[in-house]
Write a protein that holds these residues in place. Structure first.
Motif, PDB file in Angstrom:
ATOM      1  N   ALA A 102      60.224  25.956  21.627  1.00 37.15           N
ATOM      2  CA  ALA A 102      61.388  26.621  21.033  1.00 37.15           C
ATOM      3  C   ALA A 102      62.594  26.552  21.957  1.00 37.15           C
ATOM      4  N   TYR A 103      62.353  26.488  23.245  1.00 29.44           N
ATOM      5  CA  TYR A 103      63.429  26.441  24.239  1.00 29.44           C
ATOM      6  C   TYR A 103      62.829  26.065  25.585  1.00 29.44           C
ATOM      7  N   VAL A 104      63.691  25.729  26.533  1.00 29.61           N
ATOM      8  CA  VAL A 104      63.282  25.545  27.924  1.00 29.61           C
ATOM      9  C   VAL A 104      64.063  26.540  28.766  1.00 29.61           C
ATOM     10  N   ILE A 105      63.576  26.793  29.959  1.00 35.14           N
ATOM     11  CA  ILE A 105      64.194  27.771  30.850  1.00 35.14           C
ATOM     12  C   ILE A 105      64.711  27.061  32.092  1.00 35.14           C
ATOM     13  N   LEU A 106      65.984  27.248  32.393  1.00 39.20           N
ATOM     14  CA  LEU A 106      66.605  26.672  33.582  1.00 39.20           C
ATOM     15  C   LEU A 106      66.661  27.725  34.678  1.00 39.20           C
ATOM     16  N   ASP A 107      66.199  27.364  35.858  1.00 40.24           N
ATOM     17  CA  ASP A 107      66.208  28.303  36.968  1.00 40.24           C
ATOM     18  C   ASP A 107      66.375  27.534  38.271  1.00 40.24           C
ATOM     19  N   GLY A 108      66.825  28.235  39.291  1.00 40.73           N
ATOM     20  CA  GLY A 108      66.979  27.640  40.606  1.00 40.73           C
ATOM     21  C   GLY A 108      66.305  28.493  41.656  1.00 40.73           C
ATOM     22  N   THR A 109      65.975  27.877  42.778  1.00 45.02           N
ATOM     23  CA  THR A 109      65.386  28.621  43.890  1.00 45.02           C
ATOM     24  C   THR A 109      65.838  28.000  45.193  1.00 45.02           C
ATOM     25  N   LEU A 110      65.680  28.773  46.266  1.00 45.68           N
ATOM     26  CA  LEU A 110      66.005  28.298  47.599  1.00 45.68           C
ATOM     27  C   LEU A 110      64.709  28.075  48.369  1.00 45.68           C
ATOM     28  N   ILE A 111      64.587  26.903  48.977  1.00 40.15           N
ATOM     29  CA  ILE A 111      63.423  26.567  49.793  1.00 40.15           C
ATOM     30  C   ILE A 111      63.819  26.690  51.256  1.00 40.15           C
ATOM     31  N   SER A 112      63.202  27.616  51.957  1.00 40.14           N
ATOM     32  CA  SER A 112      63.537  27.861  53.357  1.00 40.14           C
ATOM     33  C   SER A 112      63.249  26.631  54.218  1.00 40.14           C
TER      34      SER A 112
END
Length: 278
Positions: A102-112
């Motif tokens: 039905a949809y996709v989810i866009l997200d971001g993260t920080l990798i130390s």
């Protein structure tokens, strides 16, 4: 020194899958049989141990009776063959369409990461440390990803320095394809960090300025959006929690994208999401 046995908490099938990829890589390179210190299976064990959080590469080398340089070379070879199996953006979106998501989810993260002294110029024209994230107050790499509604990660972008904003990184790597996907009935849900991303990218409605409040309809919209989008947080949780090497990268930060895509392939294998023919 005391020798002891240890158990690697992954399935034998996963290690055999990595071993098959390594064997095929050796065949393509024309590596003579018996010329390597480790067999593809033993090399696969070392690679998976590293992904599970064994950051001490010299120790890994001693455990497997290879030199430090050979251990690094074998691990980077494993990263490369796994990352090559990761789906690109068009493949991930085509599969999402085909499976009727039905949809996709866009997200971001920080990798130390360890400190990386690379300079760049800020939007204000001032010199800054490229890999330093003012938001997280640490050196890091910025990764963008798409997840399925149930939180399974589907695709991971190339890494950007920690100073790059999520929206800027998304514009560079994914928004164009998401506009096309939305036009064909596959919208994207995202958090407020992507406000203004464009048509088809649904973000929370901002609180009005002053003493005004959101209307009941807008508040309901935000609650529904957050309830659906929050599962996107599971995508990076699956990757970082299972493959602990992503919790802090000690190699060159430019390798973060390949490492994350390799971890994505391992995750897809464990969740039976790899294509039938690869």
């Amino acid at each position: 020194m005391i020798a002891h046995r240890a158990t690697l908490d992954v399935s034998r099938a996963l290690v055999q899958y990595v071993a098959r990829l390594l064997h095929e890589e050796r065949r393509l390179r024309g590596t003579p049989k018996g010329s390597r210190v480790l067999s593809p299976f033993r090399q696969a064990v070392m690679v998976v141990r590293w992904f599970r959080g064994e950051h001490d590469v010299p120790k890994l080398g001693r455990d497997h009776r290879v030199s430090r340089a050979t251990a690094y070379r074998y691990i980077h070879e494993g990263i490369e063959v796994l990352a090559a199996q990761a789906p690109d953006l068009s493949q991930a979106l085509e599969r999402a369409h085909a499976e009727g998501l039905a949809y996709v989810i866009l997200d971001g993260t920080l990798i130390s990461i360890d400190r990386c002294a690379e300079q760049t110029v800020s939007v204000k024209g001032e010199p800054i440390d490229a890999w330093y994230s003012g938001k997280a107050h640490q050196h890091a790499g910025n990764l963008q990803a798409l997840s399925a509604p149930d939180g399974l990660p589907l695709w991971i972008a190339e890494v950007e320095p920690g100073s790059v904003h999520d929206l800027t990184a998304a514009r560079a790597h994914v928004l164009g394809a998401l506009y096309a996907a939305a036009a064909h009935g596959l919208p994207t849900l995202a958090d407020s960090g992507y406000d203004g991303a464009g048509i088809g990218i649904h973000t929370p409605i901002k609180q009005p300025e002053g003493n005004q409040i959101l209307s009941p309809d807008n508040r309901t919209y935000n609650r529904l959006l957050r309830a659906l989008r929050c599962l996107g947080e599971r995508g990076f949780a699956l990757l970082k929690g299972r493959w602990r090497t992503l919790q802090h990268i000690t190699v060159s930060p430019s390798r973060i994208g390949d490492i994350a895509r390799a971890a994505l392939v391992l995750t897809h294998f464990e969740h039976n999401y790899l294509p039938a023919i690869r």
